[in-house]
Design an enzyme around this catalytic site. Sequence first.
Site, PDB file in Angstrom:
ATOM      1  CE  LYS A 185      -0.311  -0.327   5.051  1.00  0.00           C
ATOM      2  NZ  LYS A 185      -1.195  -0.690   6.191  1.00  0.00           N
ATOM      3  NE  ARG A 201      -7.009   1.093  11.578  1.00  0.00           N
ATOM      4  CZ  ARG A 201      -5.837   0.945  10.976  1.00  0.00           C
ATOM      5  NH1 ARG A 201      -4.949   1.928  11.008  1.00  0.00           N
ATOM      6  NH2 ARG A 201      -5.536  -0.156  10.331  1.00  0.00           N
ATOM      7  CE1 TYR A 222      12.830  32.105   1.815  1.00  0.00           C
ATOM      8  CE2 TYR A 222      13.030  29.712   1.719  1.00  0.00           C
ATOM      9  CZ  TYR A 222      12.719  30.921   1.110  1.00  0.00           C
ATOM     10  OH  TYR A 222      12.313  30.942  -0.189  1.00  0.00           O
ATOM     11  CG  MET A 244       9.096  23.617  -1.932  1.00  0.00           C
ATOM     12  SD  MET A 244       8.034  24.557  -3.017  1.00  0.00           S
ATOM     13  CE  MET A 244       6.910  25.296  -1.851  1.00  0.00           C
TER      14      MET A 244
HETATM   15  C1  PLP Z   1      -0.608  -1.801   6.826  1.00  0.00           C
HETATM   16  C2  PLP Z   1      -1.260  -3.023   7.305  1.00  0.00           C
HETATM   17  C3  PLP Z   1      -0.510  -4.187   7.552  1.00  0.00           C
HETATM   18  C4  PLP Z   1       1.005  -4.220   7.480  1.00  0.00           C
HETATM   19  O1  PLP Z   1       1.539  -3.649   8.664  1.00  0.00           O
HETATM   20  P1  PLP Z   1       3.109  -3.478   8.892  1.00  0.00           P
HETATM   21  O2  PLP Z   1       3.211  -2.956  10.278  1.00  0.00           O
HETATM   22  O3  PLP Z   1       3.573  -2.474   7.892  1.00  0.00           O
HETATM   23  O4  PLP Z   1       3.732  -4.802   8.697  1.00  0.00           O
HETATM   24  C5  PLP Z   1      -1.192  -5.343   7.908  1.00  0.00           C
HETATM   25  N1  PLP Z   1      -2.531  -5.332   8.025  1.00  0.00           N
HETATM   26  C6  PLP Z   1      -3.281  -4.232   7.818  1.00  0.00           C
HETATM   27  C7  PLP Z   1      -4.761  -4.296   7.990  1.00  0.00           C
HETATM   28  C8  PLP Z   1      -2.675  -3.031   7.466  1.00  0.00           C
HETATM   29  O5  PLP Z   1      -3.415  -1.931   7.271  1.00  0.00           O
END
Ligand code: PLP
Length: 371
Positions: free
Chosen positions: A35, A129, A258, A306
Amino acid sequence: MTVRAQARVNVAAIARNVATFAAAAPGSAVCAVVKADGYGHGAVASARAALAGGATWLAVVSASEAAALREAGITEPPILVMGALSTEELDVALAARADVVVWTEGLLDAIGARGGGRVHIKLDTGMGRLGTRDPALATALARRAASIPGVDLVGAMTHFATADEPRDSFFAEQLDRFTSWLDELRRAGLNVLAHAANSAAVLRDPASHFDLVRVGVGIYGLDPFGVDPVPRGLEPALELVSWAAAVKPIAAGESVGYGRRFVAAQPGWIATVPVGYGDGWRRGLTNAAEVLIGGRRFPQVGTVSMDNVTVDLGPGTGASVGDEVVLLGTRGTERILAEDVARTLGTINYEITCGLLPRVPRVVHSDGAPV
Ligand SMILES: *Cc1c(COP(=O)(O)O)cnc(C)c1O
């Protein structure tokens, strides 16, 4: 070719890190989490490297991330979309033949109405969540999923809130709730792939491994516990590299940047490095980071702007225009970890690599077999 700043991603390191997790969880399949553009490393390259390293599943959060992997030609392995989905996003996920996560009847029926798909039921055992907190409802959803034509009940999952805090007992509570629910599913005759562990959980407790482990941060060689990946057998896969675009003398009393946040106490030399918060090198690192030039450590001084940062080379020039400047990475015996930068900023390593902005090209290389 030298460009302002580039993130050099060693895909062989990702493959080896995946193999390390596979060895740590024997008997479980490895699902590589790619992701957020592979935690900033590039989703497609990371996914291919992870598959080469032994992962048999991929996971992302959004439907479009799954679609992008399929479009890149990653057609075979299952891809789990772990995030919440609107109905529009559900269409995209199903078109990408992705597995989706379900915790309401509404979503399950929407999947059925679209001709079905592969689903994982999520129990919220304490993250608070996504998922349902009610194991009875989760079981009912699993039963319903198994009965809807076209819907394939694939998995049962949860997610830990404190896996990276080894002294916290809440992890064991979550594990207990999940295990009890799995027993309930088995008693109901429902066959599922059980998965719960993130990277930290894999390293922390074999009881959390179940059928599949969802490893993200660790496959990039970032320490799931935020300290140091190397003693855990993990290799950082990303280097952030720029160059000395200007090297100039500075007189005592002159300032750079800056707000004149650095004023030279003595005559010396300043290198200007073309990377800044517009690249994701955060302004909070003003007067608070170091870089490696020629294998030596130098303080970054003055305000992070930046597009540029400035480095105090001290009384000798120490560097010439064109020299490599390493912001994250190892040269000789010196190294700068994402964990070090995270500590300075009061955040976690994940945010350092995820925070590298699109202006920083990802340059993929491999120190091992091509992947
Ligand atoms: C991001 C995520 C993971 C992976 O977690 P890491 O700590 O990066 O290994 C596993 N399960 C879910 C639901 C996640 O959102």
